[in-house]
Design an enzyme around this catalytic site. Structure first.
Site, PDB file in Angstrom:
ATOM      1  N   LYS A  57       0.944  -1.087  -0.021  1.00  0.00           N
ATOM      2  CA  LYS A  57      -0.042   0.030  -0.064  1.00  0.00           C
ATOM      3  C   LYS A  57       0.648   1.234   0.005  1.00  0.00           C
ATOM      4  O   LYS A  57       0.335   2.263   0.306  1.00  0.00           O
ATOM      5  CB  LYS A  57      -1.038  -0.100   1.038  1.00  0.00           C
ATOM      6  N   THR A  58       2.089   1.211  -0.578  1.00  0.00           N
ATOM      7  CA  THR A  58       2.881   2.362  -0.438  1.00  0.00           C
ATOM      8  C   THR A  58       3.173   3.008  -1.898  1.00  0.00           C
ATOM      9  O   THR A  58       3.701   3.888  -2.278  1.00  0.00           O
ATOM     10  CB  THR A  58       4.198   2.152   0.129  1.00  0.00           C
ATOM     11  N   THR A  60       3.714   0.384  -4.454  1.00  0.00           N
ATOM     12  CA  THR A  60       4.609  -0.658  -5.172  1.00  0.00           C
ATOM     13  C   THR A  60       4.337  -0.912  -6.500  1.00  0.00           C
ATOM     14  O   THR A  60       5.209  -1.348  -7.081  1.00  0.00           O
ATOM     15  CB  THR A  60       5.092  -1.918  -4.089  1.00  0.00           C
ATOM     16  N   THR A  61       2.830  -0.832  -6.819  1.00  0.00           N
ATOM     17  CA  THR A  61       2.707  -1.490  -7.996  1.00  0.00           C
ATOM     18  C   THR A  61       2.797  -0.430  -9.104  1.00  0.00           C
ATOM     19  O   THR A  61       3.476  -0.909 -10.077  1.00  0.00           O
ATOM     20  CB  THR A  61       1.116  -1.847  -7.983  1.00  0.00           C
ATOM     21  N   SER A 155      -5.203   2.808   4.232  1.00  0.00           N
ATOM     22  CA  SER A 155      -5.135   2.364   2.931  1.00  0.00           C
ATOM     23  C   SER A 155      -5.352   0.722   2.874  1.00  0.00           C
ATOM     24  O   SER A 155      -6.119   0.184   2.061  1.00  0.00           O
ATOM     25  CB  SER A 155      -3.838   2.772   1.971  1.00  0.00           C
ATOM     26  N   LYS A 275      -6.071   0.460  -7.358  1.00  0.00           N
ATOM     27  CA  LYS A 275      -4.884   0.958  -7.069  1.00  0.00           C
ATOM     28  C   LYS A 275      -5.252   2.851  -7.136  1.00  0.00           C
ATOM     29  O   LYS A 275      -5.678   2.984  -8.537  1.00  0.00           O
ATOM     30  CB  LYS A 275      -3.647   0.582  -7.993  1.00  0.00           C
ATOM     31  N   GLY A 276      -5.285   3.436  -6.378  1.00  0.00           N
ATOM     32  CA  GLY A 276      -5.528   4.647  -6.274  1.00  0.00           C
ATOM     33  C   GLY A 276      -7.158   4.872  -6.058  1.00  0.00           C
ATOM     34  O   GLY A 276      -7.802   5.463  -6.939  1.00  0.00           O
TER      35      GLY A 276
HETATM   36  P1  A3P Z   1      -4.645   3.645  -2.380  1.00  0.00           P
HETATM   37  O1  A3P Z   1      -5.364   2.732  -3.496  1.00  0.00           O
HETATM   38  O2  A3P Z   1      -5.244   3.718  -0.998  1.00  0.00           O
HETATM   39  O3  A3P Z   1      -4.677   5.290  -2.497  1.00  0.00           O
HETATM   40  P2  A3P Z   1       0.395  -0.884  -3.578  1.00  0.00           P
HETATM   41  O4  A3P Z   1       0.723  -0.770  -5.006  1.00  0.00           O
HETATM   42  O5  A3P Z   1       1.836  -0.920  -2.992  1.00  0.00           O
HETATM   43  O6  A3P Z   1      -0.701  -1.593  -3.166  1.00  0.00           O
HETATM   44  O7  A3P Z   1      -0.073   0.699  -3.166  1.00  0.00           O
HETATM   45  C1  A3P Z   1      -1.158   1.099  -3.695  1.00  0.00           C
HETATM   46  C2  A3P Z   1      -1.293   2.860  -3.630  1.00  0.00           C
HETATM   47  O8  A3P Z   1      -0.523   3.142  -4.625  1.00  0.00           O
HETATM   48  C3  A3P Z   1      -2.663   3.127  -3.795  1.00  0.00           C
HETATM   49  O9  A3P Z   1      -3.470   3.451  -2.592  1.00  0.00           O
HETATM   50  C4  A3P Z   1      -1.957   4.912  -4.314  1.00  0.00           C
HETATM   51  O10 A3P Z   1      -2.463   5.779  -3.222  1.00  0.00           O
HETATM   52  C5  A3P Z   1      -0.598   4.465  -4.447  1.00  0.00           C
HETATM   53  N1  A3P Z   1      -0.225   4.980  -5.878  1.00  0.00           N
HETATM   54  C6  A3P Z   1       1.097   5.799  -6.006  1.00  0.00           C
HETATM   55  N2  A3P Z   1       1.129   6.232  -7.279  1.00  0.00           N
HETATM   56  C7  A3P Z   1       0.111   5.643  -7.948  1.00  0.00           C
HETATM   57  C8  A3P Z   1      -0.130   5.560  -9.438  1.00  0.00           C
HETATM   58  N3  A3P Z   1       0.484   6.327 -10.167  1.00  0.00           N
HETATM   59  N4  A3P Z   1      -1.362   4.951  -9.744  1.00  0.00           N
HETATM   60  C9  A3P Z   1      -2.148   4.472  -8.638  1.00  0.00           C
HETATM   61  N5  A3P Z   1      -1.869   4.071  -7.333  1.00  0.00           N
HETATM   62  C10 A3P Z   1      -0.741   4.923  -6.761  1.00  0.00           C
END
Ligand code: A3P
Length: 324
Positions: A57-58, A60-61, A155, A275-276
């Site tokens: 949730k930081t 990473t994707t 998140s 994501k987002g």
């Molecule tokens: P939220 O969905 O809570 O906003 P991970 O991939 O580590 O699980 O992290 C998911 C988080 O990546 C999302 O949390 C979002 O805030 C963040 N994020 C950062 N850059 C992003 C991007 N370009 N597109 C989508 N999410 C992004």
């Protein structure tokens, strides 16, 4: 000189070294004696050069997708069970062995330029992941992404709600993070998943116990979100990637998504709806509770970052000055 059957030898070994019950996978090509008994058909090229270790949730994707755009970078093949993540060093997959892990990496076509990697965001907070990763990949570089741990916790809570987790549905975020020792097991487990990965200094120190600091890059996830091209330039130089890839051209801010996305065929290609996510802001009571909860952890983090030569991310600086 006498010898015993393999079974007897095995039993004798575990009598002498009872703590060695778990396998430890090392790179057979690092030790000449191992390489000599390693099958001639096998290669040690199918191992990653760097790992994105999380935490979850930081961002990473997004980082995974953006790094993959670099022409010299090759990611692990998708896993049937955990999407883009291999999740080898953290849990039960480790017992599947080295061949299982290496199958995730395509054979290298051009040895001089290709850089292999995998991203498994749960490595960061998993106790055995650091020493297991070091045993197999002592020269690997590591990237971790840190955001305000309170936002990370929220998140994760929203992620669980989106996945119809009944505990997350039946409890407010505040009830989750502030649950006491008599709370139900499911509530305590959700609380743990929200809070524990955010003990950043504690986890970082474990990784740094094994890996030299020069092999670890700590990325500010808020900066990654706001200005990914700048962060990816730092990453390119950390990984010594060649040729230089112009991320300013490769990424575009998508106003509808509210995030940076890849440019593909002249259009923006964003991460999926998971994501987002859109959700209400964190309530003030939880924010206040978490500011107290993470205060000591964040002090420790600030010391670790300073020792490693990083300037403090804005969210960390803010937290420490506001709550002094
Ligand atoms: P939220 O969905 O809570 O906003 P991970 O991939 O580590 O699980 O992290 C998911 C988080 O990546 C999302 O949390 C979002 O805030 C963040 N994020 C950062 N850059 C992003 C991007 N370009 N597109 C989508 N999410 C992004």
């Amino acid at each position: 000189l006498s010898t015993s059957t393999p079974l007897e030898l095995g039993q004798k070994y575990f009598q002498l070294f009872p703590n060695d019950r778990e396998a430890i996978w090392q790179n057979p090509c690092i030790d000449k004696r191992h390489q000599e008994i390693w099958s001639k058909e096998k290669t040690c090229d199918r191992l990653p050069n760097f790992l994105i270790i999380g935490p979850q949730k930081t961002g990473t994707t997004a980082l995974y997708m953006f790094i993959k755009m670099h022409p010299s970078v090759v990611s692990s093949l998708p896993s049937a069970t955990a999407y883009e993540e291999v999740q080898f060093f953290n849990g039960a997959n480790y017992q599947r062995g080295l061949d299982w892990y290496m199958e995730f990496f395509p054979p290298q076509l051009n040895h001089s330029t290709q850089v292999l990697f995998e991203k498994s965001a749960c490595y960061f907070a998993a106790e055995p992941a650091a020493w297991r990763a070091y045993a197999l990949l002592p020269h690997a570089k590591l990237i971790t992404v840190l955001i305000n741990p309170a936002d990370r916790a929220y998140s994760w809570y929203q992620h669980q709600r989106a996945h119809h987790d009944t505990t997350a549905f039946n409890h407010t975020f505040f009830e989750v993070v502030s649950a006491g020792p008599t709370a139900s097991l499911t509530l305590r487990s959700l609380q743990n998943h929200c809070l524990q990965p955010g003990w950043y200094a504690y986890h970082l120190e474990r990784w740094l116990h094994h890996f030299p600091p020069a092999q670890l890059l700590i990325v500010d996830g808020h900066q990654l979100r706001a200005n990914p091209a700048e962060v990816l330039d730092v990453i390119q130089s950390f990984l010594e990637l060649k040729p230089y890839f112009n991320y300013t051209k490769a990424l575009t801010f998508d106003p509808e998504k509210g995030f940076w996305c890849q440019v593909e065929g002249g259009k923006s290609q964003c991460l999926g709806s998971g994501k987002g996510r859109m959700y209400p802001e964190m309530d003030r009571e939880s924010r206040k509770f978490l500011a107290g909860y993470y205060y000591e952890h964040n002090i420790r983090l600030s010391k670790t970052l300073t020792r490693l030569g990083y300037s403090l991310p804005a969210w960390l600086h803010d937290h420490l000055t506001r709550n002094r």
